[in-house]
Enzyme design. Structure first.
Site, PDB file in Angstrom:
ATOM      1  N   ALA A   9      50.082  30.884  37.568  1.00 32.58           N
ATOM      2  CA  ALA A   9      49.875  32.157  36.869  1.00 32.58           C
ATOM      3  C   ALA A   9      49.346  33.351  37.666  1.00 32.58           C
ATOM      4  O   ALA A   9      48.865  33.225  38.776  1.00 32.58           O
ATOM      5  CB  ALA A   9      48.531  31.663  36.133  1.00 32.58           C
ATOM      6  N   HIS A  10      49.744  34.493  37.109  1.00 34.38           N
ATOM      7  CA  HIS A  10      49.717  36.052  37.744  1.00 34.38           C
ATOM      8  C   HIS A  10      48.082  36.026  37.837  1.00 34.38           C
ATOM      9  O   HIS A  10      47.278  35.401  36.805  1.00 34.38           O
ATOM     10  CB  HIS A  10      49.798  36.957  36.950  1.00 34.38           C
ATOM     11  CG  HIS A  10      49.923  38.326  37.775  1.00 34.38           C
ATOM     12  ND1 HIS A  10      48.872  39.149  37.850  1.00 34.38           N
ATOM     13  CD2 HIS A  10      50.657  39.027  38.387  1.00 34.38           C
ATOM     14  CE1 HIS A  10      48.938  40.089  38.606  1.00 34.38           C
ATOM     15  NE2 HIS A  10      50.425  40.242  38.968  1.00 34.38           N
ATOM     16  N   PRO A  11      47.288  36.630  38.956  1.00 35.81           N
ATOM     17  CA  PRO A  11      45.823  36.545  38.924  1.00 35.81           C
ATOM     18  C   PRO A  11      45.208  37.534  37.966  1.00 35.81           C
ATOM     19  O   PRO A  11      44.067  37.059  37.720  1.00 35.81           O
ATOM     20  CB  PRO A  11      45.626  37.034  40.485  1.00 35.81           C
ATOM     21  CG  PRO A  11      46.910  37.851  40.816  1.00 35.81           C
ATOM     22  CD  PRO A  11      47.744  36.830  40.198  1.00 35.81           C
ATOM     23  N   PHE A  52      51.410  35.471  32.282  1.00 38.86           N
ATOM     24  CA  PHE A  52      52.523  35.778  33.240  1.00 38.86           C
ATOM     25  C   PHE A  52      52.640  34.539  34.177  1.00 38.86           C
ATOM     26  O   PHE A  52      51.852  34.507  35.162  1.00 38.86           O
ATOM     27  CB  PHE A  52      52.358  37.113  34.036  1.00 38.86           C
ATOM     28  CG  PHE A  52      53.456  37.513  34.568  1.00 38.86           C
ATOM     29  CD1 PHE A  52      54.481  37.050  35.085  1.00 38.86           C
ATOM     30  CD2 PHE A  52      53.673  38.861  34.375  1.00 38.86           C
ATOM     31  CE1 PHE A  52      55.513  37.353  35.862  1.00 38.86           C
ATOM     32  CE2 PHE A  52      54.568  39.639  34.899  1.00 38.86           C
ATOM     33  CZ  PHE A  52      55.640  38.922  35.568  1.00 38.86           C
TER      34      PHE A  52
END
Length: 397
Positions: free
Chosen positions: A229-231, A236
């Site tokens: 996952a995007h931070p 996302f």
């Protein structure tokens, strides 16, 4: 003419990072003369398993197409003499050795400027030519560890993980190619060459980009995220479908709004828990399980097709075989073929570097010392007596 057809580089290169940098220059027309040490059988890349026979390997083919090869023992006076004659008629000397080696074997600008004041000496090393680690060998795996990459990669409960590709090596090759071209441009403008001190360490650190800026300025501590996952952007990440995995990315609010329609939850677009970037980030532990329950009910194709139709960033997570057959791969001419005396037709991926509308042409990687006659005779003007004398004095091993 090809874009770099008037550029000649003497490459004291081996294995991965160095040859990866110069292969893009070769594809653009630069003459890359590989200097291969006859004492060790040439570039070690020739022997990388599992697809290696004799002095040929598919690994070597991937990094050395469109280049020339000359076996030359730089440790002998005769071999050094040939090397210096090449420096006189070349634009650059390019190497990827340990940080203290370029000075030790005298291939820096100060060592060579008397032969050619405009020579550019680009050294891609593990840790650079200065600093406390300059004498240490640098390998991609080691650099991914030191620069924090492995700590950033993998699932939260798993061990630190390296990238599936040698991204420090490959990125270092690109950085070296940019540095070398910038050096040649400046040398042609000013008539004076220089050293380009490029390192894998610098490359790995430089690629930390915004997580480093966040940490240095706001005390941000990066953490590993579940399912890649995007931070900060939610959702996302990778999601599991009924028959595989795919990625969905909502990097803009409009993508989230479109996604809610595709998944038949349009009311979530205005839900105070999920309406904005900040809301979704704050409530990711609520939203992500809800999305996972929805996505696992259909196949990858049943999700990717409507998401693409709605212009939501998405993609099936391919394996390498699937990536090779992607229609976009074919349309972009990213698969190229060369003919090889041992392997027959060799297929590989093209350089992503594009200049102008003309597609590059491709020639297989050279056999060791294959281009000796042309380099020694046509380029340097040695006659048969001179070549024989050099051979007797150990120039070529």
């Amino acid at each position: 003419m090809k874009p770099l057809e008037d550029v000649r580089v003497v490459a004291v290169e081996q294995y991965g990072a160095g040859p990866f940098g110069s292969v893009h220059l070769a594809d653009l027309g630069a003459e890359i003369i590989k200097i291969e040490d006859p004492r060790v059988g040439g570039d070690v890349g020739r022997y990388v398993p599992p697809y290696a026979e004799g002095e040929d390997s598919l690994f070597f083919e991937a990094f050395n197409r469109n280049k020339s090869s000359l076996s030359l023992d730089l440790a002998t006076p005769a071999g050094r003499g040939v090397f210096e004659d090449l420096v006189k008629v070349s634009d650059a000397v390019y190497s990827n050795l340990r940080g203290d080696v370029p000075a030790k074997i005298k291939i820096t600008y100060d060592d060579l400027k008397h032969l050619n004041p405009a020579i550019v000496c680009c050294s891609l090393t593990g840790f650079g030519m200065t600093g406390p680690r300059s004498k240490e060998p640098g390998y991609d795996y080691v650099l991914q560890a030191l620069a924090g990459w492995m700590d950033l990669t993998g699932d939260p409960d798993g061990p630190p993980t390296k990238s599936g590709l040698s991204m420090v090596d490959y990125s270092g090759g690109f950085v070296a190619a940019i540095s070398l071209l910038a050096g040649i441009h400046a040398a042609r403008r000013d008539g004076v060459g220089m050293d380009c001190d490029v390192s894998l360490y610098d490359t790995a650190m430089g690629l930390l980009t915004y997580p480093a800026a966040w940490h240095l300025n706001a005390g941000f501590t990066p953490v590993r995220t579940r399912h890649s996952a995007h931070p900060s952007l939610v959702p996302f990440q990778a999601f599991e479908a009924k028959d595989g995995w795919f990625v969905v990315g909502c990097a803009k609010e409009k993508f989230w709004q479109r996604l809610t329609v595709v998944i038949d939850r349009p009311e979530w677009a205005a839900d105070e828990r999920f309406a904005t970037f900040a809301d979704r980030d704050r409530n990711r532990d609520v939203l992500i399980p809800l999305l996972e329950e929805i996505f696992v009910q259909r196949t990858v194709a049943e999700w990717v097709e409507p998401l693409q139709a709605a212009a939501v960033p998405t993609a099936r997570i391919n394996d390498v075989a699937a990536a090779m057959t992607e229609p976009h791969t074919i349309a972009r001419n990213l698969l190229v073929e060369t003919e090889h005396p041992r392997y027959g037709t060799v297929r590989q991926v093209a350089s992503p570097v594009r200049v102008g509308s003309e597609l590059p042409t491709y020639r297989r990687a050279p056999l060791r010392n294959e281009d000796a006659d042309r380099i020694l005779g046509e380029l340097l003007g040695y006659d048969s007596t001179a070549v024989s004398d050099l051979q007797d004095r150990g120039a070529f091993g």
